[in-house]
Write a protein that holds these residues in place. Structure first.
Motif, PDB file in Angstrom:
ATOM      1  N   THR A 367      -6.182 -31.694  13.524  1.00 17.92           N
ATOM      2  CA  THR A 367      -7.089 -32.170  14.566  1.00 17.92           C
ATOM      3  C   THR A 367      -8.294 -32.893  13.982  1.00 17.92           C
ATOM      4  N   ARG A 406       6.490 -25.799  18.298  1.00 20.66           N
ATOM      5  CA  ARG A 406       5.510 -26.006  19.357  1.00 20.66           C
ATOM      6  C   ARG A 406       5.901 -25.094  20.514  1.00 20.66           C
ATOM      7  N   GLU A 408       5.581 -25.101  23.648  1.00 16.81           N
ATOM      8  CA  GLU A 408       6.207 -25.751  24.797  1.00 16.81           C
ATOM      9  C   GLU A 408       7.353 -26.673  24.379  1.00 16.81           C
ATOM     10  N   TYR A 410       7.244 -29.284  22.604  1.00 19.86           N
ATOM     11  CA  TYR A 410       6.708 -30.571  22.143  1.00 19.86           C
ATOM     12  C   TYR A 410       5.196 -30.560  22.304  1.00 19.86           C
ATOM     13  N   GLU A 411       4.544 -31.498  21.647  1.00 17.04           N
ATOM     14  CA  GLU A 411       3.095 -31.654  21.805  1.00 17.04           C
ATOM     15  C   GLU A 411       2.729 -33.104  21.534  1.00 17.04           C
ATOM     16  N   VAL A 412       1.849 -33.626  22.365  1.00 12.38           N
ATOM     17  CA  VAL A 412       1.324 -34.983  22.191  1.00 12.38           C
ATOM     18  C   VAL A 412      -0.098 -34.848  21.650  1.00 12.38           C
ATOM     19  N   GLU A 413      -0.327 -35.404  20.468  1.00 14.50           N
ATOM     20  CA  GLU A 413      -1.619 -35.262  19.789  1.00 14.50           C
ATOM     21  C   GLU A 413      -2.161 -36.639  19.408  1.00 14.50           C
ATOM     22  N   ILE A 419       3.478 -37.466  18.188  1.00 11.94           N
ATOM     23  CA  ILE A 419       4.256 -36.613  19.080  1.00 11.94           C
ATOM     24  C   ILE A 419       5.166 -35.730  18.240  1.00 11.94           C
ATOM     25  N   THR A 420       5.082 -34.419  18.461  1.00  8.19           N
ATOM     26  CA  THR A 420       5.949 -33.461  17.777  1.00  8.19           C
ATOM     27  C   THR A 420       6.994 -32.961  18.760  1.00  8.19           C
ATOM     28  N   ASN A 433       8.955 -19.519  21.791  1.00  6.96           N
ATOM     29  CA  ASN A 433       8.736 -20.927  22.101  1.00  6.96           C
ATOM     30  C   ASN A 433       9.898 -21.506  22.901  1.00  6.96           C
ATOM     31  N   LYS A 450      11.966 -29.851  28.571  1.00  8.99           N
ATOM     32  CA  LYS A 450      11.882 -28.541  27.923  1.00  8.99           C
ATOM     33  C   LYS A 450      13.091 -27.698  28.321  1.00  8.99           C
TER      34      LYS A 450
END
Length: 473
Positions: A367, A406, A408, A410-413, A419-420, A433, A450
């Motif tokens: 981050t 992750r 959920e 996935y994750e958008v960062e 994007i993971t 998860n 998901k």
């Protein structure tokens, strides 16, 4: 101190609930109240180990040792973390310290002895390493290999067929194996296919077509089938990209690898495979795939898989918009897509501890801006500014990567640019998860999906890893 202990106890409760991140939050708060208690650091180290943040675990254990040089648990935690990232020569000193401080600890003694064997094995493998070793396919006479009449599966000729694929899926669901001839045939065919592909495959999504991007599947075969059930099986109009880490940890890694390879044979222009950090020899020796190949087939199967893993592309560029690779970005802002295109992956079979290939397979986002040391103890971490510069320089909308659980799926960062996606729900049967996959149509909008884990036969993760490894998980 009472407030700090209360926070630690809340961390312990979260740990018991397998809420590793929540446990870390409580242990961190306890440390903020009292930073002189070594057990707070070793507890946080254990939670970091559960999250595969081995670099952070090593740092925490080292801090505990700094506070109390006689605290055996801190040496134990650091030894475990170093073992799990294959730094056996570092781990052996801590195992020795644990045994010296607790001579009656039979588990620590067994780990010390196992680590000694690993150090000797690593030295032996390095000593006999040959740059241009002959292929394990040498002397393999597939043409004259007999498939016995007792074999009850569909026969495979030269080309993959839907009939064979359907039969393979059912065989694996029922705990059956393929005939070794077909295993060799599939691996060798795919090795040739992927060897001929570019280091960075470049593909478009045509009108009325779709490409699905999946993250780590880690030997969770029944969850892979759930993706296909929910989202559709691969076809000429529905391509798939599996972004590394097909194998290890889960106990159906050979089934996943063979099924993905069979689809690659069936749809070579619509089915893509990127290499992950677990498609490597050292990880396969530690985390179960080598043992699984030997248990279900033989050593030659593992060696051929190893050769095919080394031939896999390292990245896929989707519509000139999304760079998809297993790990993440680089230690140098000067790196461009052209550098990936020019990388001759065939000159370096294993990623090693430094360089472009290692970074593509191992790095993680953070981050904070800039770059930082890896929480894993291998590679590095890159911030949102690094991602922004890379995308702008290379005309990309985002980087799609995997490599990390992750919750959920996935994750958008990084302001939407990183994007993971992770496709192994209830990872290792120990993390609550979800899994996820991304659908991309010709408009190149990302559609996130998901899904939950499905039941599987009663075989635990890491069933084929070495016994000393199991005791640390």
């Amino acid at each position: 101190m009472a407030d700090a202990v209360s926070l630690k106890n809340q961390g312990n409760d979260a740990f018991k609930q397998k809420d590793w991140s929540g446990a870390i939050d409580f242990y961190t708060k306890a440390i903020e109240v009292n930073d002189k208690e070594p057990s707070f650091y070793t507890n946080r180290a254990q939670a970091n180990i559960k999250l595969e943040a081995y670099g952070y675990a090593i740092a925490d254990a080292s801090k505990a040792i700094e506070i109390d040089p006689n605290f055996a648990k801190a040496y134990y935690r650091r030894a475990v973390a170093n073992t799990l990232i294959l730094k056996h020569s570092d781990a052996i000193h801590d195992w020795k310290a644990v045994v010296r401080k607790n001579p009656a600890d039979k588990v620590a003694k067994a780990q010390y002895e196992a680590c000694q064997k690993m150090v000797k094995r690593d030295a032996f493998l390095k000593a006999i390493e040959i740059a241009d070793a002959p292929s394990a396919a040498v002397g393999l006479d597939l043409e004259n290999m007999i498939v016995e009449d007792s074999y009850d599966g569909v026969r495979l000729k030269e080309d993959m067929t839907q009939e064979f694929l359907d039969d393979m899926i059912e065989r694996f669901k029922n705990g059956k194996k393929l005939h070794r001839k077909y295993v060799f045939q599939i691996i060798l065919a795919v090795k040739d296919l992927v060897y001929a592909e570019a280091t960075m495959v470049e593909t478009e999504v045509a009108p009325d077509h779709m490409l699905t991007v999946c993250g780590d599947t880690h030997g969770q075969y029944f969850d892979l089938l759930e993706i296909f059930r929910l989202n559709g099986f691969p076809s000429q109009k529905h391509g798939y990209l599996f972004n590394g880490d097909f194998v290890d940890r889960g106990s159906w890694s050979t089934e996943i690898a063979l099924l993905l390879y069979a689809y690659k044979m069936m749809y070579p222009k619509f089915f893509f495979l990127n290499r992950g950090n677990h498609e490597t020899d050292d990880m396969n020796r530690m985390y179960g795939f080598e043992g699984e190949c030997k248990a279900k087939y033989n050593e030659r199967v593992f060696k051929l898989f190893s050769e095919s893993f080394s031939a896999l592309p390292l990245a896929t560029l989707i519509g000139s918009k999304y760079l998809t690779l297993h790990g993440g970005l680089f230690s140098d802002d000067a790196i461009t897509l052209d550098d990936i295109r020019k990388l001759n992956r065939h000159n370096q079979r294993q990623p090693g501890q430094a360089g472009l290939m290692m970074e593509m397979l191992w790095t993680d986002p953070q981050t904070m801006p800039g770059r930082g040391p890896s929480k894993r103890g291998v590679g590095l971490q890159f911030g949102p500014d690094v991602t922004k510069r890379f995308c702008e320089k290379n005309g990309l909308e985002a980087v799609i990567r995997s490599h990390e659980v992750r919750m959920e799926g996935y994750e958008v960062e990084h302001d939407g640019r990183c994007i993971t996606v992770f496709s192994a729900p209830k990872y290792c049967d120990s993390t609550e998860n979800k899994g996820a996959y991304i659908n991309i149509e010709s408009d190149y909008k990302l559609q996130f999906n998901k899904f939950d884990a499905v039941p599987h036969p009663d075989i635990k993760p890491m069933a084929y890893a070495n016994n000393s490894m199991m005791s640390m998980m």
